[in-house]
Design an enzyme around this catalytic site. Sequence first.
Site, short mmCIF file in Angstrom:
data_model
loop_
_atom_site.label_atom_id
_atom_site.label_comp_id
_atom_site.label_asym_id
_atom_site.label_seq_id
_atom_site.Cartn_x
_atom_site.Cartn_y
_atom_site.Cartn_z
N TRP A 8 41.01 -37.73 7.62
CA TRP A 8 40.91 -37.57 5.98
C TRP A 8 41.40 -36.23 5.71
O TRP A 8 41.04 -35.21 6.23
CB TRP A 8 39.77 -37.79 5.49
CG TRP A 8 39.63 -37.82 3.98
CD1 TRP A 8 40.29 -38.47 3.05
CD2 TRP A 8 38.43 -37.23 3.31
NE1 TRP A 8 39.86 -38.17 1.77
CE2 TRP A 8 39.00 -37.56 1.88
CE3 TRP A 8 37.49 -36.30 3.60
CZ2 TRP A 8 37.96 -36.93 0.70
CZ3 TRP A 8 36.57 -35.97 2.50
CH2 TRP A 8 37.08 -36.43 1.19
N ASP A 57 30.97 -39.96 9.03
CA ASP A 57 31.41 -40.28 7.95
C ASP A 57 31.58 -41.67 7.37
O ASP A 57 32.36 -42.52 8.36
CB ASP A 57 32.88 -39.61 7.76
CG ASP A 57 33.22 -39.73 6.27
OD1 ASP A 57 32.93 -40.43 5.55
OD2 ASP A 57 34.06 -38.62 5.94
N LYS A 87 33.32 -46.53 -3.16
CA LYS A 87 34.10 -47.76 -2.87
C LYS A 87 33.49 -48.87 -2.82
O LYS A 87 33.73 -49.84 -3.64
CB LYS A 87 35.15 -47.49 -1.32
CG LYS A 87 35.12 -46.20 -0.77
CD LYS A 87 36.58 -45.60 -1.42
CE LYS A 87 36.73 -44.20 -1.09
NZ LYS A 87 37.64 -43.50 -1.58
#
Length: 396
Positions: free
Chosen positions: A130, A211, A246
């Site tokens: 990311w 993560d 999300k």
Amino acid sequence: MFNSLTPAPPDPILGLTEAFKADPNPEKINLGVGVFKDDAGQTPILSAVKKAEELLLQFESTKSYLPISGSTGYAAGVQNLLLGEGHSLISSGRIQTAHTPGGTGGLRVAGDFLKGFNADAKLWVSNPTWANHKGVFAACGFEIEDYPYYDPKTFGLDFEAMLSTLKRIPAGDIVLLHVCCHNPSGVDPSPEQWAEIADVAAEKGWFPLFDFAYQGFGTSVEADRAPLLLFAEKGLEFVVAASCSKNFGLYNERTGSFSLVADTADSAAAAFSHVKRAIRTNYSNPSSHGGAIVETILGDAVLTQEWLSELDGMRERIHGLRSKLVDTLASKGVDRDFSFITRQNGMFSFSGLTPDQVKELRESHSIYIVGSGRINLAGITSSNLDRLCEAIATVL
Ligand code: LMR
């Protein structure tokens, strides 16, 4: 004070949204930032979230500070999501959780906390990772190294190279792993490969930092947590930064978490006291609203079911878009094999488009994707799919 400053480069993901907003082309398409959109191109508020907010409006009685680590009800809900209700790490008190400002806040808390007791440790991230990982951990003072991950030749995982580097990482260093829906590649290790990774962690003694930003966007809320359960079964200590942006659609409520798993309840409590110091000197304590929404949904069986079926809907829409994209590219005369897109997980597709092609898409077609070639599939709609595929055919 500021006269000698030159501008900092724009953020590779959020900077793209700013550029998109400034683009006057009415046909512009934003496939940059990882935000879910429906077929009308909207990011709706989930119905379970709206209902939870109605309850909060009715029953919330104070705006006084939350504790440094946030509400205990939210922490309990997060732990159930991460590990499954009734998991022994929860009943034994070996997991402790703080409500953080988004998953990014969870990563920053993890970095500040881990740096605080092992100043010489290096932090290892996948290549690629990311776009903000390196920035967050560099800001915590870490020296950052890459481990091999994605193989552009096979569009899959370079597991051999990954494992051989993981075997060289010294005890005490920190290894960042994406639990599911690897961002940006969409390529995840298989269950067998995860078992090997956990074996290497146990053998070498490096410290896993997970993560977990896309729980529910891979296969399901339950299936996506499998790597965490594997590390837990091996008796390993680890930390997790998770996000509700999300899966609950709570992007602008900045709702995430930091959790640590320790050998014993006592060491978990001691370690967590240091986490609280890291939080107190950063943002003091979290803002309440997003966490209260999640806590309300997870505390109510009917709302939980409604949320889960909305989450299924988001995942299925993105999954369906993978084959639509591949088929439409072929129908526009693209002869390159893009079938790998259907094998990737989560919100993104690592398209294999080069930086020059990405630039041309943006400059000549007002189509915005991340410089690495990462496409947010959820930004594709029935009305922009043809134009997108025609533009990709042109730049190819
Ligand atoms: C992304 O990768 O697009 C998202 O996680 C949003 C962000 O903050 O970068």
